[in-house]
Design a protein around this motif. Sequence first.
Motif, PDB file in Angstrom:
ATOM      1  N   HIS A  66       0.825  -1.214   0.000  1.00 64.15           N
ATOM      2  CA  HIS A  66       0.000   0.000   0.000  1.00 64.15           C
ATOM      3  C   HIS A  66       0.857   1.261   0.000  1.00 64.15           C
ATOM      4  CE1 HIS A  66      -3.696  -2.201   0.435  1.00 64.15           C
ATOM      5  NE2 HIS A  66      -3.223  -2.848   1.483  1.00 64.15           N
ATOM      6  N   ASP A 125       0.825   4.370   1.363  1.00 66.17           N
ATOM      7  CA  ASP A 125       0.139   5.138   2.407  1.00 66.17           C
ATOM      8  C   ASP A 125       0.313   6.646   2.241  1.00 66.17           C
ATOM      9  OD1 ASP A 125      -1.011   3.001   3.860  1.00 66.17           O
ATOM     10  OD2 ASP A 125       0.934   2.520   4.714  1.00 66.17           O
ATOM     11  N   ASN A 170      -7.785  -1.879   2.243  1.00 67.36           N
ATOM     12  CA  ASN A 170      -7.200  -2.598   3.380  1.00 67.36           C
ATOM     13  C   ASN A 170      -8.139  -3.631   3.974  1.00 67.36           C
ATOM     14  OD1 ASN A 170      -4.595  -1.773   3.560  1.00 67.36           O
ATOM     15  ND2 ASN A 170      -4.922  -0.245   5.163  1.00 67.36           N
TER      16      ASN A 170
END
Length: 346
Positions: free
Chosen positions: A174, A176, A260
């Motif tokens: 990911h 972020d 997520n």
Amino acid sequence: GYIGFLFVVASYGDRARQIGRSRLLIYPLSLAIYCTSWTFFGSVGLASRTGYDFLTIYVGPILMIGLGAPLIMRIVRLAKAQNITSIADFIAARYGKSQAVAATVALIAILGTIPYIALQLKAVSSSLSTILTHVATSTGTEQPVLGDIAMVVALSMAAFAVLFGTRHIDATEHQDGLMLAIAAESLVKLFAFLAVGVFVTYWMFDGPFDLFSQAMERADTAAVLTRDSQFGSLTAMTLLSFVAIVMLPRQFHVTVVENNSEADIRRAAWLFPAYLVLINLFVIPIAMAGLLTFPAGKVDSDMFVLALPLIAKSDTLTLLAFVGGLSAATAMVIVEAVALAIMISN
């Protein structure tokens, strides 16, 4: 300065991932990259010509995200199970992970997306040109810009995408920092559009009732508000936007690859539709205000969001509108570029 601020936000997001920062709002807000500079500028222009037809672009996503959450959860489960990182991989996986299918989908995405990216850069340069033209006309002085502003913005976004979108070796990891920056941009463009809408409706006019009563008194503006829409066209646009909210490369990336948990989707099912409603609240009022304020053909209707604060001599609102349009464009270009890069690399 604004793009520099994005670098700071993304850098913080990458560092804060280690301390388990909350993603409660980041996922729903990241979906709002669907609202590009077309939403910020173009929807007002379309509303000034066709009335309420622009709403079809948003009805589809509301139906898909709001009511089709189980379908999106199914797509996410399949993507996570097979480490899928792009829409090309996802479609190819349904055909035995055919490389030919994946390459074809990637090629279609590239050919379709490059003009779309170009439109964002054009929107940035057009909005700045609107401001500079007004300044030159009203003060009689030239306000030169060093180089091509669209090129400067493109290079800045390229650097941002490289630093925060492609820094991880594993494409399934990911991003972020990138997602935090995109979520921040979604808040900026929403705040900017609402601020301009409130200013135009309640400062330049005496509220929505006054604005619409004046619009109905003039034949040209009344015709826009009362025109009959074509059912076939409305249906086609709604269906297209219904599919686009998941199938566009950038939307697939934020909706599926950056997901997520299924809790994110359930939260987005009501937060994202609420966002779309808010950002479209003042589209018709701004469109009508532009038609009432400017003589026909004098100002590009796509630029009403900028031109109205300019004509009202509100420098703060003008700057805020420009930054809002810039945020809408940069968010789309950065994520779209990352999504295309992943497809091309694969």
